[in-house]
Design a protein around this motif. Sequence first.
Motif, PDB file in Angstrom:
ATOM      1  N   GLU A  82     -10.807  15.357  31.916  1.00 41.17           N
ATOM      2  CA  GLU A  82     -11.326  15.886  33.176  1.00 41.17           C
ATOM      3  C   GLU A  82     -10.197  16.491  34.024  1.00 41.17           C
ATOM      4  O   GLU A  82      -9.073  15.984  34.019  1.00 41.17           O
ATOM      5  CB  GLU A  82     -12.008  14.776  33.986  1.00 41.17           C
ATOM      6  N   ILE A  83     -10.524  17.559  34.749  1.00 37.26           N
ATOM      7  CA  ILE A  83      -9.576  18.149  35.688  1.00 37.26           C
ATOM      8  C   ILE A  83      -9.235  17.086  36.740  1.00 37.26           C
ATOM      9  O   ILE A  83     -10.111  16.408  37.251  1.00 37.26           O
ATOM     10  CB  ILE A  83     -10.171  19.411  36.338  1.00 37.26           C
ATOM     11  N   GLY A  84      -7.961  16.942  37.025  1.00 38.94           N
ATOM     12  CA  GLY A  84      -7.511  15.921  37.968  1.00 38.94           C
ATOM     13  C   GLY A  84      -7.128  14.613  37.299  1.00 38.94           C
ATOM     14  O   GLY A  84      -6.597  13.718  37.934  1.00 38.94           O
ATOM     15  N   SER A  85      -7.415  14.486  36.002  1.00 43.79           N
ATOM     16  CA  SER A  85      -7.039  13.307  35.218  1.00 43.79           C
ATOM     17  C   SER A  85      -5.906  13.695  34.267  1.00 43.79           C
ATOM     18  O   SER A  85      -5.549  14.865  34.160  1.00 43.79           O
ATOM     19  CB  SER A  85      -8.220  12.789  34.397  1.00 43.79           C
ATOM     20  N   SER A  86      -5.377  12.712  33.561  1.00 41.68           N
ATOM     21  CA  SER A  86      -4.349  13.009  32.565  1.00 41.68           C
ATOM     22  C   SER A  86      -4.434  12.010  31.418  1.00 41.68           C
ATOM     23  O   SER A  86      -4.952  10.910  31.579  1.00 41.68           O
ATOM     24  CB  SER A  86      -2.954  12.978  33.193  1.00 41.68           C
ATOM     25  N   GLU A  87      -3.925  12.418  30.296  1.00 41.21           N
ATOM     26  CA  GLU A  87      -3.805  11.580  29.102  1.00 41.21           C
ATOM     27  C   GLU A  87      -2.391  11.757  28.561  1.00 41.21           C
ATOM     28  O   GLU A  87      -1.810  12.842  28.660  1.00 41.21           O
ATOM     29  CB  GLU A  87      -4.816  11.977  28.026  1.00 41.21           C
ATOM     30  N   ALA A  88      -1.851  10.708  27.965  1.00 39.54           N
ATOM     31  CA  ALA A  88      -0.489  10.766  27.430  1.00 39.54           C
ATOM     32  C   ALA A  88      -0.478  10.376  25.955  1.00 39.54           C
ATOM     33  O   ALA A  88      -1.354   9.659  25.487  1.00 39.54           O
ATOM     34  CB  ALA A  88       0.426   9.839  28.222  1.00 39.54           C
ATOM     35  N   VAL A  89       0.533  10.854  25.251  1.00 37.68           N
ATOM     36  CA  VAL A  89       0.769  10.487  23.860  1.00 37.68           C
ATOM     37  C   VAL A  89       2.275  10.275  23.694  1.00 37.68           C
ATOM     38  O   VAL A  89       3.079  10.913  24.376  1.00 37.68           O
ATOM     39  CB  VAL A  89       0.251  11.568  22.876  1.00 37.68           C
ATOM     40  N   ILE A  90       2.627   9.372  22.803  1.00 40.15           N
ATOM     41  CA  ILE A  90       4.036   9.143  22.471  1.00 40.15           C
ATOM     42  C   ILE A  90       4.343   9.862  21.163  1.00 40.15           C
ATOM     43  O   ILE A  90       3.678   9.634  20.145  1.00 40.15           O
ATOM     44  CB  ILE A  90       4.349   7.634  22.318  1.00 40.15           C
ATOM     45  N   ILE A  91       5.336  10.734  21.198  1.00 41.02           N
ATOM     46  CA  ILE A  91       5.855  11.397  20.005  1.00 41.02           C
ATOM     47  C   ILE A  91       7.098  10.602  19.607  1.00 41.02           C
ATOM     48  O   ILE A  91       8.036  10.472  20.405  1.00 41.02           O
ATOM     49  CB  ILE A  91       6.245  12.864  20.288  1.00 41.02           C
ATOM     50  N   THR A  92       7.094  10.040  18.404  1.00 37.44           N
ATOM     51  CA  THR A  92       8.217   9.206  17.966  1.00 37.44           C
ATOM     52  C   THR A  92       9.142  10.005  17.059  1.00 37.44           C
ATOM     53  O   THR A  92       8.708  10.539  16.036  1.00 37.44           O
ATOM     54  CB  THR A  92       7.709   7.955  17.222  1.00 37.44           C
ATOM     55  N   VAL A  93      10.405  10.073  17.456  1.00 39.08           N
ATOM     56  CA  VAL A  93      11.437  10.725  16.649  1.00 39.08           C
ATOM     57  C   VAL A  93      12.234   9.627  15.964  1.00 39.08           C
ATOM     58  O   VAL A  93      12.704   8.692  16.623  1.00 39.08           O
ATOM     59  CB  VAL A  93      12.366  11.596  17.521  1.00 39.08           C
ATOM     60  N   SER A  94      12.365   9.718  14.642  1.00 39.50           N
ATOM     61  CA  SER A  94      13.104   8.717  13.862  1.00 39.50           C
ATOM     62  C   SER A  94      14.244   9.378  13.101  1.00 39.50           C
ATOM     63  O   SER A  94      14.159  10.546  12.722  1.00 39.50           O
ATOM     64  CB  SER A  94      12.171   8.035  12.845  1.00 39.50           C
ATOM     65  N   ASN A  95      15.301   8.611  12.872  1.00 41.18           N
ATOM     66  CA  ASN A  95      16.407   9.058  12.031  1.00 41.18           C
ATOM     67  C   ASN A  95      16.350   8.280  10.722  1.00 41.18           C
ATOM     68  O   ASN A  95      16.676   7.101  10.678  1.00 41.18           O
ATOM     69  CB  ASN A  95      17.751   8.836  12.727  1.00 41.18           C
ATOM     70  N   LEU A  96      15.936   8.953   9.658  1.00 39.66           N
ATOM     71  CA  LEU A  96      15.844   8.325   8.336  1.00 39.66           C
ATOM     72  C   LEU A  96      17.137   8.476   7.535  1.00 39.66           C
ATOM     73  O   LEU A  96      17.216   8.003   6.405  1.00 39.66           O
ATOM     74  CB  LEU A  96      14.683   8.935   7.547  1.00 39.66           C
ATOM     75  N   GLY A  97      18.125   9.135   8.127  1.00 43.78           N
ATOM     76  CA  GLY A  97      19.376   9.399   7.414  1.00 43.78           C
ATOM     77  C   GLY A  97      20.362   8.249   7.467  1.00 43.78           C
ATOM     78  O   GLY A  97      20.071   7.164   7.977  1.00 43.78           O
ATOM     79  N   ASP A  98      21.558   8.531   6.926  1.00 43.54           N
ATOM     80  CA  ASP A  98      22.614   7.526   6.820  1.00 43.54           C
ATOM     81  C   ASP A  98      23.724   7.701   7.841  1.00 43.54           C
ATOM     82  O   ASP A  98      24.735   6.998   7.781  1.00 43.54           O
ATOM     83  CB  ASP A  98      23.225   7.570   5.412  1.00 43.54           C
ATOM     84  N   THR A  99      23.562   8.647   8.750  1.00 39.77           N
ATOM     85  CA  THR A  99      24.555   8.881   9.803  1.00 39.77           C
ATOM     86  C   THR A  99      23.818   9.288  11.072  1.00 39.77           C
ATOM     87  O   THR A  99      22.614   9.554  11.040  1.00 39.77           O
ATOM     88  CB  THR A  99      25.578   9.952   9.363  1.00 39.77           C
ATOM     89  N   ALA A 100      24.534   9.339  12.194  1.00 35.10           N
ATOM     90  CA  ALA A 100      23.905   9.609  13.491  1.00 35.10           C
ATOM     91  C   ALA A 100      23.214  10.973  13.535  1.00 35.10           C
ATOM     92  O   ALA A 100      23.698  11.961  12.972  1.00 35.10           O
ATOM     93  CB  ALA A 100      24.942   9.520  14.599  1.00 35.10           C
ATOM     94  N   LEU A 101      22.090  10.984  14.224  1.00 43.52           N
ATOM     95  CA  LEU A 101      21.312  12.195  14.483  1.00 43.52           C
ATOM     96  C   LEU A 101      21.382  12.461  15.979  1.00 43.52           C
ATOM     97  O   LEU A 101      21.211  11.540  16.786  1.00 43.52           O
ATOM     98  CB  LEU A 101      19.846  11.993  14.067  1.00 43.52           C
ATOM     99  N   ALA A 102      21.652  13.688  16.362  1.00 43.72           N
ATOM    100  CA  ALA A 102      21.664  14.051  17.782  1.00 43.72           C
ATOM    101  C   ALA A 102      20.430  14.901  18.081  1.00 43.72           C
ATOM    102  O   ALA A 102      20.146  15.872  17.376  1.00 43.72           O
ATOM    103  CB  ALA A 102      22.925  14.822  18.137  1.00 43.72           C
ATOM    104  N   LEU A 103      19.687  14.506  19.122  1.00 42.13           N
ATOM    105  CA  LEU A 103      18.614  15.346  19.653  1.00 42.13           C
ATOM    106  C   LEU A 103      19.272  16.215  20.717  1.00 42.13           C
ATOM    107  O   LEU A 103      19.735  15.715  21.745  1.00 42.13           O
ATOM    108  CB  LEU A 103      17.503  14.504  20.267  1.00 42.13           C
ATOM    109  N   ASN A 104      19.348  17.517  20.452  1.00 42.44           N
ATOM    110  CA  ASN A 104      20.081  18.420  21.334  1.00 42.44           C
ATOM    111  C   ASN A 104      19.217  19.027  22.430  1.00 42.44           C
ATOM    112  O   ASN A 104      19.726  19.341  23.506  1.00 42.44           O
ATOM    113  CB  ASN A 104      20.738  19.532  20.525  1.00 42.44           C
ATOM    114  N   ASP A 105      17.927  19.215  22.158  1.00 39.22           N
ATOM    115  CA  ASP A 105      17.044  19.803  23.161  1.00 39.22           C
ATOM    116  C   ASP A 105      15.599  19.480  22.813  1.00 39.22           C
ATOM    117  O   ASP A 105      15.248  19.352  21.635  1.00 39.22           O
ATOM    118  CB  ASP A 105      17.236  21.320  23.220  1.00 39.22           C
TER     119      ASP A 105
END
Length: 140
Positions: free
Chosen positions: A36-59
Amino acid sequence: MKKVLYLTGLMIVAGAAFAVPEIQVDPLEHDFGLVEIGSSEAVIITVSNLGDTALALNDVYFESGSSGDFAITSFLLLPIFMGPGAQFPIEVTFAPTSGGAASASLLILSTDADEPQVSVLLTGQAPTEEQTAEERITAI
């Protein structure tokens, strides 16, 4: 010329193995449904690092042309460094300001060599004045 082969979390260059970050994003698309207009809904987007070294989220940002009814509601102090096995939640909210369909593409840029940009498709809808109460219930 060196040959490069990528495996999950491992890069092999001419016989030598190097640890690499490996991004995974879940979900890759989300439909908020009817909001509805005037309401809101949220979702969580999960970012995972499956690798063997650090991952940087740059933007993390919305692609040009995305609806302004979508917003990143998590506090992001970039870059974000994620160790192997780490996860980071990004909350996105849909708060429609007018009736009809809306869409956005959330872009996540990282140091994953074989997948430096991941796109998450977001869609949602707000009722229009022409929709009856029954149509609104059916759409939910």
